[in-house]
Design a protein around this motif. Structure first.
Motif, PDB file in Angstrom:
ATOM      1  N   LYS A 119     118.664  63.007 -79.228  1.00  0.00           N
ATOM      2  CA  LYS A 119     118.452  63.333 -80.635  1.00  0.00           C
ATOM      3  C   LYS A 119     116.988  63.133 -81.000  1.00  0.00           C
ATOM      4  O   LYS A 119     116.373  63.993 -81.666  1.00  0.00           O
ATOM      5  CB  LYS A 119     119.351  62.459 -81.511  1.00  0.00           C
ATOM      6  N   GLY A 120     116.414  62.012 -80.588  1.00  0.00           N
ATOM      7  CA  GLY A 120     115.004  61.758 -80.866  1.00  0.00           C
ATOM      8  C   GLY A 120     114.098  62.757 -80.181  1.00  0.00           C
ATOM      9  O   GLY A 120     113.083  63.199 -80.757  1.00  0.00           O
ATOM     10  N   MET A 121     114.420  63.142 -78.942  1.00  0.00           N
ATOM     11  CA  MET A 121     113.612  64.116 -78.218  1.00  0.00           C
ATOM     12  C   MET A 121     113.620  65.465 -78.926  1.00  0.00           C
ATOM     13  O   MET A 121     112.589  66.139 -79.023  1.00  0.00           O
ATOM     14  CB  MET A 121     114.107  64.235 -76.780  1.00  0.00           C
ATOM     15  N   LYS A 122     114.781  65.862 -79.434  1.00  0.00           N
ATOM     16  CA  LYS A 122     114.854  67.135 -80.173  1.00  0.00           C
ATOM     17  C   LYS A 122     114.013  67.066 -81.443  1.00  0.00           C
ATOM     18  O   LYS A 122     113.326  68.039 -81.803  1.00  0.00           O
ATOM     19  CB  LYS A 122     116.307  67.457 -80.499  1.00  0.00           C
ATOM     20  N   ALA A 174     109.650  57.331 -80.126  1.00  0.00           N
ATOM     21  CA  ALA A 174     108.881  57.154 -81.352  1.00  0.00           C
ATOM     22  C   ALA A 174     109.643  57.692 -82.562  1.00  0.00           C
ATOM     23  O   ALA A 174     109.668  57.056 -83.631  1.00  0.00           O
ATOM     24  CB  ALA A 174     107.526  57.844 -81.232  1.00  0.00           C
ATOM     25  N   MET A 175     110.272  58.843 -82.389  1.00  0.00           N
ATOM     26  CA  MET A 175     111.035  59.423 -83.497  1.00  0.00           C
ATOM     27  C   MET A 175     112.220  58.527 -83.867  1.00  0.00           C
ATOM     28  O   MET A 175     112.511  58.324 -85.053  1.00  0.00           O
ATOM     29  CB  MET A 175     111.524  60.816 -83.127  1.00  0.00           C
ATOM     30  N   ASN A 176     112.898  57.987 -82.874  1.00  0.00           N
ATOM     31  CA  ASN A 176     114.041  57.108 -83.142  1.00  0.00           C
ATOM     32  C   ASN A 176     113.610  55.825 -83.845  1.00  0.00           C
ATOM     33  O   ASN A 176     114.280  55.349 -84.774  1.00  0.00           O
ATOM     34  CB  ASN A 176     114.767  56.780 -81.839  1.00  0.00           C
ATOM     35  N   ALA A 236     108.779  68.252 -84.310  1.00  0.00           N
ATOM     36  CA  ALA A 236     107.603  67.685 -84.968  1.00  0.00           C
ATOM     37  C   ALA A 236     106.309  68.131 -84.296  1.00  0.00           C
ATOM     38  O   ALA A 236     105.327  68.468 -84.971  1.00  0.00           O
ATOM     39  CB  ALA A 236     107.703  66.160 -84.981  1.00  0.00           C
ATOM     40  N   VAL A 237     106.290  68.151 -82.955  1.00  0.00           N
ATOM     41  CA  VAL A 237     105.081  68.575 -82.245  1.00  0.00           C
ATOM     42  C   VAL A 237     104.870  70.068 -82.414  1.00  0.00           C
ATOM     43  O   VAL A 237     103.737  70.543 -82.621  1.00  0.00           O
ATOM     44  CB  VAL A 237     105.159  68.183 -80.756  1.00  0.00           C
ATOM     45  N   ALA A 238     105.944  70.848 -82.331  1.00  0.00           N
ATOM     46  CA  ALA A 238     105.830  72.298 -82.494  1.00  0.00           C
ATOM     47  C   ALA A 238     105.321  72.655 -83.889  1.00  0.00           C
ATOM     48  O   ALA A 238     104.543  73.606 -84.058  1.00  0.00           O
ATOM     49  CB  ALA A 238     107.182  72.967 -82.233  1.00  0.00           C
ATOM     50  N   GLU A 239     105.744  71.902 -84.897  1.00  0.00           N
ATOM     51  CA  GLU A 239     105.322  72.161 -86.276  1.00  0.00           C
ATOM     52  C   GLU A 239     103.935  71.613 -86.582  1.00  0.00           C
ATOM     53  O   GLU A 239     103.341  71.947 -87.600  1.00  0.00           O
ATOM     54  CB  GLU A 239     106.326  71.532 -87.247  1.00  0.00           C
ATOM     55  N   GLY A 240     103.427  70.725 -85.716  1.00  0.00           N
ATOM     56  CA  GLY A 240     102.116  70.140 -85.938  1.00  0.00           C
ATOM     57  C   GLY A 240     102.114  68.892 -86.790  1.00  0.00           C
ATOM     58  O   GLY A 240     101.049  68.380 -87.137  1.00  0.00           O
TER      59      GLY A 240
END
Length: 336
Positions: free
Chosen positions: A286-289, A141-143, A294-298
């Motif tokens: 890269k996308g996973m990182k 999704a990030m990629n 993003a999830v950790a930051e909310g």
């Protein structure tokens, strides 16, 4: 030699000596949980004691059967959305420790353990402790979002709101875009609203959808259109909804044969067509990182999209739900 988690490592229970449970797709629509040999990491690899694995729609052809597949498939395959704890290190692995909680890009994760290359695991921070983290689709999704080049003020149409579509609705909204979500199921349209969609349109009548989007955009259509279904009709619809000099992003996994599209329309409008599936494993990482951050930051919340949970022993029911998608189904997780 490789380092193995011991009973002194309180993060994990005792490691079975030689075997593990794994799901084996023995024939189309047939799966058995078997006792198989515990895999050993080679040089540059790690072994994961898996906590869980997401089910991906790309598994459906393997489950249903296609003429190009042979059975039985490898134990644990096609699970590729696993996360868990590192319990053994292969030779030469120095930047990962036994006990690290990670998400991995690996391919036999419908099992209690899997092997991954050390450069294809992503450490999970304390902020994600206890949370499921199917890293591959979150990274995907990030990629896709990065490739879509979405910015504030744009109108973005997203076709197909499952797990991927729901994530992309969130990301587009966070970028300041106006989001139009188009999906078949009433439930998925509600999910789109919960994820922040400004407008929702049932994916039913081709020409009515075009007219509705035309009306919502003063006849200009959408600067960005993301097709998430992997089906031919929505792909053609996506082209119709893309504005002149806009970008059509193909995020759906098109895996069953040829597609006919209106090249004349694409050419006339001068749209950019972007196939957003990465093939370089390091781009996935890269996308996973980015997803971890993003999830950790909310700023990305996948929790509301995890709708079904199964154990390894009832993975047949999980595949059935994945294929038939009962009302309320978005994303299923297998837990071990």
């Amino acid at each position: 030699m490789h380092e193995t988690l011991t009973t002194e490592d309180k993060a994990v229970a005792d490691t079975p000596a030689t075997t593990m449970k794994a799901a084996v797709v023995t024939a189309p629509k047939q799966v058995a949980v078997q006792e198989v040999n515990l895999p050993e990491p080679g040089a540059g690899q790690v072994r994961l004691r898996l906590e869980g694995c997401g089910l991906c729609a790309s598994n459906i052809p393997v489950w249903e059967g296609r003429e190009w597949f042979s059975y039985p498939v490898a134990a644990g395959n096609p699970g590729h959305e696993g996360w868990g704890l590192v319990d053994a290190l292969g030779e030469g692995v120095t930047d990962i420790r036994v006990g690290d909680r990670v998400a991995a890009l690996s391919y036999n994760s419908y099992a209690e353990f899997d092997i991954a290359d050390a450069d294809k695991v992503v450490k999970l921070p304390e902020a994600l402790a206890g949370k499921p983290f199917p890293g591959e689709p979150l990274g995907c999704a990030m990629n896709i979002f990065r490739r879509s080049d979405i910015s504030a003020g744009q109108t973005v149409a997203i076709l197909g709101v499952g797990f991927l579509g729901g994530l992309l609705v969130q990301l587009a909204k966070n970028a300041g875009a106006r989001v139009i979500a188009i999906s078949q199921r009433d439930f998925s349209l509600k999910v789109a609203q919960e994820c922040g969609a400004d407008e929702i349109i049932p994916m039913d009548d081709h020409y009515q959808i075009i007219e509705k989007v035309k009306g919502l955009t003063n006849g200009n259509f959408c600067e960005r259109v993301i097709e998430c279904t992997g089906k031919e009709w929505p792909l053609n619809l996506a082209g119709e909804l893309t504005a002149e000099r806009g970008k059509l992003i193909i995020a759906g996994f098109h895996q069953d044969g040829m597609r006919q599209v209106n090249i004349q329309l694409w050419n006339w409008r001068g749209i950019d067509v972007i196939n957003a599936h990465e093939r370089d494993p390091q781009e996935y990482i890269k996308g996973m990182k980015e997803a971890v951050a993003a999830v950790a930051e909310g700023t990305l919340n996948p929790d509301k999209l995890y709708t079904h949970s199964f154990t390894l022993d009832n993975i047949a029911q999980a595949f059935h739900s994945l294929t038939n998608r009962p009302d309320g189904f978005v994303k299923a997780l297998i837990s071990y």
